[in-house]
Design a protein around this motif. Sequence first.
Motif, PDB file in Angstrom:
ATOM      1  N   ARG A 180       0.961  -1.052   0.063  1.00 33.61           N
ATOM      2  CA  ARG A 180       0.012   0.031  -0.038  1.00 33.61           C
ATOM      3  C   ARG A 180       0.869   1.191   0.022  1.00 33.61           C
ATOM      4  NH1 ARG A 180      -2.679  -3.893   2.791  1.00 33.61           N
ATOM      5  NH2 ARG A 180      -4.889  -4.290   2.280  1.00 33.61           N
ATOM      6  N   GLN A 181       1.869   1.086   0.723  1.00 30.11           N
ATOM      7  CA  GLN A 181       2.925   2.371   0.887  1.00 30.11           C
ATOM      8  C   GLN A 181       3.580   2.760  -0.519  1.00 30.11           C
ATOM      9  OE1 GLN A 181       3.371   4.099   3.482  1.00 30.11           O
ATOM     10  NE2 GLN A 181       4.923   5.604   2.368  1.00 30.11           N
ATOM     11  N   GLN A 182       3.848   1.582  -1.233  1.00 29.68           N
ATOM     12  CA  GLN A 182       4.203   1.676  -2.640  1.00 29.68           C
ATOM     13  C   GLN A 182       3.429   2.502  -3.801  1.00 29.68           C
ATOM     14  OE1 GLN A 182       5.779  -2.349  -3.390  1.00 29.68           O
ATOM     15  NE2 GLN A 182       7.851  -1.398  -3.430  1.00 29.68           N
ATOM     16  N   LEU A 183       2.004   1.946  -3.383  1.00 31.39           N
ATOM     17  CA  LEU A 183       0.930   2.458  -4.468  1.00 31.39           C
ATOM     18  C   LEU A 183       0.576   3.988  -4.017  1.00 31.39           C
ATOM     19  CD1 LEU A 183      -1.204  -0.615  -4.333  1.00 31.39           C
ATOM     20  CD2 LEU A 183       0.020   0.144  -6.267  1.00 31.39           C
ATOM     21  N   MET A 184       0.785   4.237  -2.479  1.00 36.56           N
ATOM     22  CA  MET A 184       0.558   5.720  -2.183  1.00 36.56           C
ATOM     23  C   MET A 184       1.505   6.652  -2.942  1.00 36.56           C
ATOM     24  SD  MET A 184      -0.650   5.852   1.736  1.00 36.56           S
ATOM     25  CE  MET A 184      -0.496   4.313   2.418  1.00 36.56           C
ATOM     26  N   GLU A 185       2.810   6.086  -2.725  1.00 31.62           N
ATOM     27  CA  GLU A 185       3.809   7.030  -3.423  1.00 31.62           C
ATOM     28  C   GLU A 185       3.638   7.159  -4.840  1.00 31.62           C
ATOM     29  OE1 GLU A 185       7.515   5.007  -1.812  1.00 31.62           O
ATOM     30  OE2 GLU A 185       6.801   5.522   0.304  1.00 31.62           O
ATOM     31  N   HIS A 186       2.901   6.184  -5.167  1.00 34.12           N
ATOM     32  CA  HIS A 186       2.937   6.379  -6.846  1.00 34.12           C
ATOM     33  C   HIS A 186       1.970   7.527  -7.087  1.00 34.12           C
ATOM     34  CE1 HIS A 186       3.166   5.158 -11.128  1.00 34.12           C
ATOM     35  NE2 HIS A 186       2.031   5.210 -10.939  1.00 34.12           N
ATOM     36  N   VAL A 194      -2.072  10.239   3.452  1.00 38.12           N
ATOM     37  CA  VAL A 194      -3.324   9.485   3.291  1.00 38.12           C
ATOM     38  C   VAL A 194      -3.086   8.121   4.084  1.00 38.12           C
ATOM     39  CG1 VAL A 194      -3.916  10.563   1.125  1.00 38.12           C
ATOM     40  CG2 VAL A 194      -2.481   8.478   1.246  1.00 38.12           C
ATOM     41  N   SER A 195      -4.342   7.563   4.425  1.00 31.63           N
ATOM     42  CA  SER A 195      -4.267   6.446   5.078  1.00 31.63           C
ATOM     43  C   SER A 195      -4.264   5.177   4.157  1.00 31.63           C
ATOM     44  CB  SER A 195      -5.475   6.230   6.205  1.00 31.63           C
ATOM     45  OG  SER A 195      -6.523   5.760   5.503  1.00 31.63           O
ATOM     46  N   ASP A 196      -3.813   4.131   4.630  1.00 33.83           N
ATOM     47  CA  ASP A 196      -3.694   2.725   4.035  1.00 33.83           C
ATOM     48  C   ASP A 196      -5.316   2.496   3.288  1.00 33.83           C
ATOM     49  OD1 ASP A 196      -1.258   2.637   4.787  1.00 33.83           O
ATOM     50  OD2 ASP A 196      -1.639   0.385   5.815  1.00 33.83           O
ATOM     51  N   ARG A 197      -6.301   2.887   4.286  1.00 33.42           N
ATOM     52  CA  ARG A 197      -7.490   2.767   3.921  1.00 33.42           C
ATOM     53  C   ARG A 197      -7.907   3.494   2.640  1.00 33.42           C
ATOM     54  NH1 ARG A 197      -7.314  -1.311   5.121  1.00 33.42           N
ATOM     55  NH2 ARG A 197      -6.917  -1.986   7.356  1.00 33.42           N
ATOM     56  N   LEU A 219      -8.917  -9.152 -11.840  1.00 28.24           N
ATOM     57  CA  LEU A 219      -7.688  -8.931 -12.267  1.00 28.24           C
ATOM     58  C   LEU A 219      -6.685  -8.421 -11.333  1.00 28.24           C
ATOM     59  CD1 LEU A 219      -8.692  -7.236 -15.798  1.00 28.24           C
ATOM     60  CD2 LEU A 219      -7.510  -9.621 -15.180  1.00 28.24           C
ATOM     61  N   ILE A 220      -7.230  -7.861 -10.465  1.00 28.68           N
ATOM     62  CA  ILE A 220      -6.513  -7.132  -9.199  1.00 28.68           C
ATOM     63  C   ILE A 220      -6.917  -8.154  -7.916  1.00 28.68           C
ATOM     64  CG2 ILE A 220      -6.183  -5.168  -7.676  1.00 28.68           C
ATOM     65  CD1 ILE A 220      -7.238  -3.510 -10.109  1.00 28.68           C
ATOM     66  N   HIS A 221      -5.547  -8.663  -7.512  1.00 31.66           N
ATOM     67  CA  HIS A 221      -5.577  -9.493  -6.244  1.00 31.66           C
ATOM     68  C   HIS A 221      -5.059  -9.030  -5.346  1.00 31.66           C
ATOM     69  CE1 HIS A 221      -6.312 -13.140  -9.223  1.00 31.66           C
ATOM     70  NE2 HIS A 221      -5.913 -12.144  -9.822  1.00 31.66           N
ATOM     71  N   SER A 222      -5.712  -9.050  -4.037  1.00 32.20           N
ATOM     72  CA  SER A 222      -5.072  -8.515  -2.716  1.00 32.20           C
ATOM     73  C   SER A 222      -4.278  -9.849  -2.213  1.00 32.20           C
ATOM     74  CB  SER A 222      -6.208  -8.015  -1.719  1.00 32.20           C
ATOM     75  OG  SER A 222      -7.295  -8.985  -1.301  1.00 32.20           O
ATOM     76  N   VAL A 223      -3.240  -9.241  -1.602  1.00 39.73           N
ATOM     77  CA  VAL A 223      -2.184 -10.225  -1.002  1.00 39.73           C
ATOM     78  C   VAL A 223      -2.170  -9.792   0.608  1.00 39.73           C
ATOM     79  CG1 VAL A 223       0.231 -10.889  -0.930  1.00 39.73           C
ATOM     80  CG2 VAL A 223      -0.701 -10.038  -2.927  1.00 39.73           C
ATOM     81  N   TYR A 224      -2.684 -10.871   1.083  1.00 41.94           N
ATOM     82  CA  TYR A 224      -3.031 -10.797   2.485  1.00 41.94           C
ATOM     83  C   TYR A 224      -2.074  -9.968   3.297  1.00 41.94           C
ATOM     84  CZ  TYR A 224      -4.628 -11.803   7.344  1.00 41.94           C
ATOM     85  OH  TYR A 224      -4.703 -11.492   8.715  1.00 41.94           O
ATOM     86  N   SER A 225      -2.427  -8.929   3.845  1.00 47.10           N
ATOM     87  CA  SER A 225      -1.789  -8.141   4.694  1.00 47.10           C
ATOM     88  C   SER A 225      -0.498  -7.291   4.087  1.00 47.10           C
ATOM     89  CB  SER A 225      -1.195  -8.562   6.210  1.00 47.10           C
ATOM     90  OG  SER A 225      -0.055  -9.277   5.907  1.00 47.10           O
ATOM     91  N   VAL A 226      -0.273  -7.547   2.744  1.00 49.45           N
ATOM     92  CA  VAL A 226       0.723  -7.028   2.128  1.00 49.45           C
ATOM     93  C   VAL A 226       0.378  -5.968   1.212  1.00 49.45           C
ATOM     94  CG1 VAL A 226       2.777  -7.571   0.581  1.00 49.45           C
ATOM     95  CG2 VAL A 226       2.057  -9.174   2.373  1.00 49.45           C
ATOM     96  N   GLY A 227      -0.604  -6.289   0.301  1.00 45.70           N
ATOM     97  CA  GLY A 227      -0.678  -5.152  -0.788  1.00 45.70           C
ATOM     98  C   GLY A 227      -1.660  -5.760  -1.963  1.00 45.70           C
ATOM     99  N   TYR A 228      -1.397  -5.280  -3.002  1.00 41.38           N
ATOM    100  CA  TYR A 228      -2.050  -5.753  -4.275  1.00 41.38           C
ATOM    101  C   TYR A 228      -1.084  -6.222  -5.388  1.00 41.38           C
ATOM    102  CZ  TYR A 228      -5.925  -3.708  -1.946  1.00 41.38           C
ATOM    103  OH  TYR A 228      -6.972  -3.516  -0.953  1.00 41.38           O
ATOM    104  N   LYS A 229      -1.748  -6.953  -6.382  1.00 37.11           N
ATOM    105  CA  LYS A 229      -1.011  -7.242  -7.572  1.00 37.11           C
ATOM    106  C   LYS A 229      -1.952  -7.407  -8.663  1.00 37.11           C
ATOM    107  CE  LYS A 229      -0.837 -12.095  -6.808  1.00 37.11           C
ATOM    108  NZ  LYS A 229       0.069 -13.371  -6.848  1.00 37.11           N
ATOM    109  N   PHE A 230      -1.445  -7.373  -9.988  1.00 40.86           N
ATOM    110  CA  PHE A 230      -2.367  -7.502 -11.318  1.00 40.86           C
ATOM    111  C   PHE A 230      -2.227  -8.970 -11.639  1.00 40.86           C
ATOM    112  CE2 PHE A 230      -3.187  -7.472 -15.768  1.00 40.86           C
ATOM    113  CZ  PHE A 230      -4.157  -6.834 -15.603  1.00 40.86           C
ATOM    114  N   GLU A 231      -3.223  -9.676 -12.008  1.00 43.15           N
ATOM    115  CA  GLU A 231      -2.774 -10.961 -12.570  1.00 43.15           C
ATOM    116  C   GLU A 231      -3.954 -11.208 -13.528  1.00 43.15           C
ATOM    117  OE1 GLU A 231       0.289 -13.733 -11.032  1.00 43.15           O
ATOM    118  OE2 GLU A 231      -1.395 -14.125  -9.717  1.00 43.15           O
ATOM    119  N   GLY A 232      -3.707 -11.256 -14.677  1.00 41.88           N
ATOM    120  CA  GLY A 232      -4.806 -11.624 -15.713  1.00 41.88           C
ATOM    121  C   GLY A 232      -5.121 -13.090 -15.901  1.00 41.88           C
TER     122      GLY A 232
END
Length: 232
Positions: A180-186, A194-197, A219-232
């Motif tokens: 989430r941190q990396q996504l926020m920075e992007h 901003v919060s993780d939420r 297409l967008i998968h959440s990775v438990y307690s870590v973040g997100y990834k795209f997988e088609g």
Amino acid sequence: MNPILIVEDEPKIAELLEKYLQNSGYETHWINDGLAVSDWMANNQPAMVLLDLMLPGKDGLEICKEIRQHSNIPVIMLTARVEEIDRLLGLELGADDYICKPFSPREVTARVKAVLRRTQPSPQADTSQQTSSPEESSRQLNLNRDHLTISLKGQNINLTRVEFELLEVLHSHPGRIYSRQQLMEHVYPDNRIVSDRTIDSHIKKLRKKINELDPEQELIHSVYSVGYKFEG
Ligand code: CA
């Protein structure tokens, strides 16, 4: 195919990994000491490395960095703590995936297969004459930055700027996990607080929109307690 190298100092875990992978048709080679990896790698070309983080001799971080200096061999890091994954992501080691112990046999083989599929292009995909039928290309997700729209299965949908940028970064490296941190920075390069939420709620809306275009695939998968990834 070349063997999968397992670097793991706990014999029980190494045995389990070897068993799961061999049952799925892979060959394996086990090393239990971090210091022995570079010698073996000098003479062998594994299809992939499953790399434990805490090892005697030399730890997984250092080994991963060394491997990345000279090769793109897929690396999956094994760690005992899920919180550790966030820190590892921040270090940008170039690992292809992270698995947290304890893992299920199905999880490990699924991740290994997914990483191999991603990193080893099929012979057809290698040729420069890549032709895909209109039907095939409409099944792929297309992003249009100028209009902040995406199209899938012949339909378009508008995204907000934040949704578009989240999707764009995830889509640019399929399979790579973003915290989430990396996504926020992007998405908020001005370091706005901003919060993780916030990220979660944008992702939720984004998923809902993609789902309207194609209810069948996630297409967008959440990775438990870590973040997100795209997988088609
Ligand atoms: Ca260990």
